[in-house]
Design a protein around this motif. Structure first.
Motif, PDB file in Angstrom:
ATOM      1  N   MET A   1       0.770  -1.316   0.113  1.00 23.26           N
ATOM      2  CA  MET A   1      -0.069   0.078  -0.092  1.00 23.26           C
ATOM      3  C   MET A   1       0.820   1.360   0.054  1.00 23.26           C
ATOM      4  O   MET A   1       1.813   1.405   0.811  1.00 23.26           O
ATOM      5  N   VAL A   2       0.477   2.050  -1.012  1.00 23.30           N
ATOM      6  CA  VAL A   2       1.529   3.213  -0.966  1.00 23.30           C
ATOM      7  C   VAL A   2       0.668   4.603  -0.429  1.00 23.30           C
ATOM      8  O   VAL A   2      -0.433   4.643  -0.754  1.00 23.30           O
ATOM      9  N   THR A   3       1.444   5.164   0.500  1.00 23.97           N
ATOM     10  CA  THR A   3       0.693   6.373   1.111  1.00 23.97           C
ATOM     11  C   THR A   3       1.282   7.662   0.637  1.00 23.97           C
ATOM     12  O   THR A   3       2.386   7.633   0.333  1.00 23.97           O
ATOM     13  N   SER A   4       0.360   8.560   0.191  1.00 20.58           N
ATOM     14  CA  SER A   4       1.101   9.813  -0.214  1.00 20.58           C
ATOM     15  C   SER A   4       1.544  10.732   1.177  1.00 20.58           C
ATOM     16  O   SER A   4       0.646  10.650   2.078  1.00 20.58           O
ATOM     17  N   ALA A   5       2.539  11.380   0.918  1.00 16.25           N
ATOM     18  CA  ALA A   5       2.906  12.134   2.082  1.00 16.25           C
ATOM     19  C   ALA A   5       2.231  13.312   1.940  1.00 16.25           C
ATOM     20  O   ALA A   5       1.953  14.209   0.905  1.00 16.25           O
ATOM     21  N   GLN A   6       1.824  14.065   2.995  1.00 15.01           N
ATOM     22  CA  GLN A   6       1.218  15.208   3.140  1.00 15.01           C
ATOM     23  C   GLN A   6       1.989  16.343   2.752  1.00 15.01           C
ATOM     24  O   GLN A   6       3.213  16.371   3.242  1.00 15.01           O
ATOM     25  N   PRO A   7       1.850  17.187   2.040  1.00 16.71           N
ATOM     26  CA  PRO A   7       2.519  18.323   1.580  1.00 16.71           C
ATOM     27  C   PRO A   7       2.570  19.328   2.684  1.00 16.71           C
ATOM     28  O   PRO A   7       1.749  19.407   3.704  1.00 16.71           O
ATOM     29  N   GLU A   8       3.828  19.950   2.991  1.00 19.92           N
ATOM     30  CA  GLU A   8       3.779  21.040   4.033  1.00 19.92           C
ATOM     31  C   GLU A   8       2.973  21.882   3.835  1.00 19.92           C
ATOM     32  O   GLU A   8       2.630  22.731   2.735  1.00 19.92           O
ATOM     33  N   PRO A   9       2.202  22.644   4.998  1.00 19.76           N
ATOM     34  CA  PRO A   9       1.350  23.613   4.659  1.00 19.76           C
ATOM     35  C   PRO A   9       2.033  24.926   4.502  1.00 19.76           C
ATOM     36  O   PRO A   9       3.321  25.168   4.702  1.00 19.76           O
ATOM     37  N   ALA A  10       1.240  25.805   3.360  1.00 17.73           N
ATOM     38  CA  ALA A  10       1.950  26.975   3.025  1.00 17.73           C
ATOM     39  C   ALA A  10       2.244  27.957   4.116  1.00 17.73           C
ATOM     40  O   ALA A  10       1.299  28.079   4.934  1.00 17.73           O
ATOM     41  N   ARG A  11       3.293  28.379   4.150  1.00 20.10           N
ATOM     42  CA  ARG A  11       3.722  29.345   5.044  1.00 20.10           C
ATOM     43  C   ARG A  11       3.016  30.865   4.951  1.00 20.10           C
ATOM     44  O   ARG A  11       3.354  31.355   3.439  1.00 20.10           O
ATOM     45  N   VAL A  12       2.318  31.402   5.561  1.00 19.53           N
ATOM     46  CA  VAL A  12       2.028  32.794   5.294  1.00 19.53           C
ATOM     47  C   VAL A  12       2.513  33.680   6.393  1.00 19.53           C
ATOM     48  O   VAL A  12       2.302  33.554   7.180  1.00 19.53           O
ATOM     49  N   LEU A  13       3.150  34.630   5.639  1.00 18.17           N
ATOM     50  CA  LEU A  13       3.856  35.804   6.436  1.00 18.17           C
ATOM     51  C   LEU A  13       2.716  36.652   7.155  1.00 18.17           C
ATOM     52  O   LEU A  13       1.742  37.040   6.403  1.00 18.17           O
ATOM     53  N   PRO A  14       2.863  37.133   8.377  1.00 18.24           N
ATOM     54  CA  PRO A  14       2.093  38.029   9.043  1.00 18.24           C
ATOM     55  C   PRO A  14       2.012  39.382   8.072  1.00 18.24           C
ATOM     56  O   PRO A  14       2.747  39.913   7.528  1.00 18.24           O
ATOM     57  N   ALA A  15       0.687  39.773   7.987  1.00 21.57           N
ATOM     58  CA  ALA A  15       0.322  40.877   7.174  1.00 21.57           C
ATOM     59  C   ALA A  15       0.941  42.148   7.991  1.00 21.57           C
ATOM     60  O   ALA A  15       0.947  42.355   9.085  1.00 21.57           O
ATOM     61  N   LEU A  16       1.399  43.309   7.342  1.00 17.49           N
ATOM     62  CA  LEU A  16       2.032  44.320   7.893  1.00 17.49           C
ATOM     63  C   LEU A  16       0.799  45.232   7.944  1.00 17.49           C
ATOM     64  O   LEU A  16      -0.210  45.371   6.945  1.00 17.49           O
TER      65      LEU A  16
END
Length: 131
Positions: A1-16
């Motif tokens: 059984m092949v499991t797909s790796a979960q992608p890293e969540p996209a990093r969102v910079l805090p808003a200025l």
């Protein structure tokens, strides 16, 4: 059984912040690594990231005060002739932001008096651990 790796969540910079109640609209430059200065500790005070921290400058629209300009030099017995002249408005660096690239804690300052106008805390985690 092949499991797909979960992608890293996209990093969102805090808003200025895009507005200062005293200075008006703020336009921000890109985040850059802070300059290395021997008299300033480059570490993050919250997470102890060794540095450098990230910095950005913000600009506001500045209209200079009218100033007196001499239009005619004095002659014997007569004073110089002066008029009020208005300088052209321009975008002026008025704000400074500092952010830790690891924990994203951020502070924004108005350069006039170095007043802190905004603070973005480190987001809380479910288990109350910093990272």
């Amino acid at each position: 059984m092949v499991t797909s790796a979960q992608p890293e969540p996209a990093r969102v910079l805090p808003a200025l912040p895009d507005h200062d109640h005293e200075a008006g609209e703020i336009r921000w430059e890109r985040w850059e690594p802070a300059l290395d200065a021997s008299h300033i500790d480059p570490r993050c005070p919250t997470c102890a990231f060794p540095g450098p921290l990230s910095t950005a400058f913000g600009q506001t629209w500045y209209t200079p005060e009218p100033t007196a300009v001499r239009v005619e030099r004095s002659r014997p017995g007569q004073p110089s002739e002066w008029v009020q002249a208005q300088g052209k408005p321009y975008w002026c660096k008025t704000h400074y932001a500092v952010r830790c690239p690891q924990c994203d804690e951020m502070r924004v300052y108005r350069c006039s008096g170095w007043v802190e106008i905004y603070y973005q805390a480190v987001p809380q985690t479910d288990d109350n651990v910093l990272f």
